[in-house]
Write a protein that holds these residues in place. Structure first.
Motif, short mmCIF file in Angstrom:
data_model
loop_
_atom_site.label_atom_id
_atom_site.label_comp_id
_atom_site.label_asym_id
_atom_site.label_seq_id
_atom_site.Cartn_x
_atom_site.Cartn_y
_atom_site.Cartn_z
N CYS A 255 0.84 -1.20 0.00
CA CYS A 255 0.00 0.00 0.00
C CYS A 255 0.88 1.25 0.00
O CYS A 255 1.00 1.94 1.02
CB CYS A 255 -0.93 0.00 1.21
SG CYS A 255 -2.15 1.34 1.19
N LEU B 115 0.01 4.70 1.55
CA LEU B 115 0.18 5.09 2.96
C LEU B 115 1.09 6.29 3.11
O LEU B 115 0.98 7.05 4.08
CB LEU B 115 0.75 3.91 3.77
CG LEU B 115 -0.14 2.67 3.91
CD1 LEU B 115 0.58 1.59 4.70
CD2 LEU B 115 -1.47 3.02 4.56
N ALA C 196 -2.86 7.81 2.74
CA ALA C 196 -3.71 6.66 2.41
C ALA C 196 -4.74 7.00 1.35
O ALA C 196 -5.93 6.63 1.45
CB ALA C 196 -4.38 6.10 3.67
N LEU D 36 -6.53 -0.36 4.27
CA LEU D 36 -5.55 -1.43 4.31
C LEU D 36 -6.16 -2.68 4.92
O LEU D 36 -6.74 -2.63 6.01
CB LEU D 36 -4.31 -1.01 5.08
CG LEU D 36 -3.16 -2.02 4.99
CD1 LEU D 36 -1.84 -1.31 4.79
CD2 LEU D 36 -3.09 -2.91 6.23
N ALA E 171 -1.98 3.93 7.82
CA ALA E 171 -3.33 3.43 7.53
C ALA E 171 -4.37 4.28 8.25
O ALA E 171 -4.22 4.59 9.43
CB ALA E 171 -3.45 1.97 7.94
N GLN E 172 -5.43 4.64 7.52
CA GLN E 172 -6.52 5.43 8.09
C GLN E 172 -7.73 4.57 8.42
O GLN E 172 -8.54 4.92 9.27
CB GLN E 172 -6.93 6.51 7.08
CG GLN E 172 -5.79 7.40 6.61
CD GLN E 172 -5.32 8.37 7.66
OE1 GLN E 172 -6.06 9.26 8.07
NE2 GLN E 172 -4.08 8.22 8.11
#
Length: 329
Positions: free
Chosen positions: A54, A57, A61, A71, A93-94
């Motif tokens: 990811c 990030l 994000a 994620l 990560a949110q």
């Protein structure tokens, strides 16, 4: 006018990587995307694992076009999931999503994915551990970090579908995607949309429908059967990157022309020509994979293009082949 539905890109291992997310979210209508799963076993994974799967990030994000990316973690050990969820949030990560839907044998053999659905108490413990681990974490806007989940209807039967959904709700999960098949059913049609409605009636969580939503008409039938308007799209998003835009335009009373196969092929050529960083071997593999996936939506017309390209060895040859198809159309 009713608010427009949330329409999302599904986490497809080996397909919905960062490049695919970037390309698809450049098209209008998509509200968020979910990454391929990060497999959690018995160790605390290093930050590089999260940033590799990811890279968004590093940019709050979000994809380059500003669409949020959630994620996803896959595992069965509550403590390890909790520890790695904390690492994921520290990496940027949110939203952390939990995978209770993967039907792959290698994943299920180790108790992960859809195999966990045989035991709602284990589903609860896994989800609650992550929710508790992130209870005091906040996102970039200062709001609590949300934990979401994606599940199938069960392992071999639907007997525990409602119990599993209620276990996730009790654990504190904030949103639930329901793929309308069991693990045993894999991806074989039909998807059982009526069960999405049963799950939505059994919980107070926001529920998203998933499974066999290939066209606007499919989406409309799913809403009619399930009563659920929010939805997640996997293979169908790759087959029609403008499907979300078409659905929202229809609901807004301003229908747009439906996508044609040539539109997707043209986007494919454009993505190949402007991708200067991916190894040619990888681009060839991914393009053939994409062409094969198109056959599920576009039938023999897409099969003919795939057959012409399947033995080609480099990107230039594939681009030339597709361009000839577009010229002859």
């Amino acid at each position: 006018m009713s608010p427009l539905p949330q329409l999302a890109l599904a986490p497809m291992e080996g397909v919905m990587d960062a490049k695919a997310r970037d390309l698809l979210t450049q098209q209008p209508g998509w509200d968020f995307a979910v990454t391929e799963f990060v497999r959690v076993t018995q160790e605390r994974l290093p930050a590089k694992v999260y940033h590799r799967l990811c890279p968004e990030l590093r940019q709050n994000a979000r994809t380059a076009s500003g669409v949020p990316v959630h994620l996803q973690l896959l595992g069965s050990d509550p403590e390890c999931l909790a520890i790695n969820a904390q690492v994921a949030v520290r990496c940027g990560a949110q939203v952390v999503d939990l995978n209770f839907g993967c039907p792959a044998k290698i994943v299920n053999r180790h108790g992960g994915g859809a195999r966990l659905l045989r035991a709602p108490d284990q589903v609860f413990m896994a989800a609650e551990a992550v929710v508790q681990a992130l209870a005091h974490k906040v996102d970039a806007q200062g709001a609590p970090i949300r934990v979401t989940a994606k599940m199938r209807l069960g392992d071999e039967t639907t007997d525990l579908a409602l119990a599993n959904a209620q276990a996730l709700e009790a654990a504190g999960v904030a949103q639930l995607v329901v793929h309308a098949r069991t693990r045993l059913q894999g991806y074989r049609p039909p998807a059982h949309w009526e069960w999405i409605g049963k799950v939505a009636d059994a919980v107070r969580l926001p529920v998203l429908a998933n499974g066999d939503l290939w066209t606007l008409a499919d989406y409309q039938r799913c809403v009619a059967v399930s009563g659920v308007k929010d939805a997640m799209f996997g293979r169908s998003a790759m087959a029609d990157p403008w499907l979300a835009a078409e659905i929202k335009a229809s609901l807004s009373g301003e229908p747009r022309p439906p996508t044609q196969l040539r539109d997707v092929l043209a986007l494919m050529v454009s993505s190949l020509l402007f991708d200067e960083h991916t190894a040619d071997k990888v681009k060839v593999m991914r393009t053939k994979q994409w062409l094969l996936l198109l056959t599920y939506r576009w039938g023999e017309a897409a099969r003919a293009v795939f057959d012409q390209c399947k033995r080609l060895q480099n990107t230039a040859q594939i681009v030339q082949c597709i361009q000839l198809v577009l010229k002859s159309d």
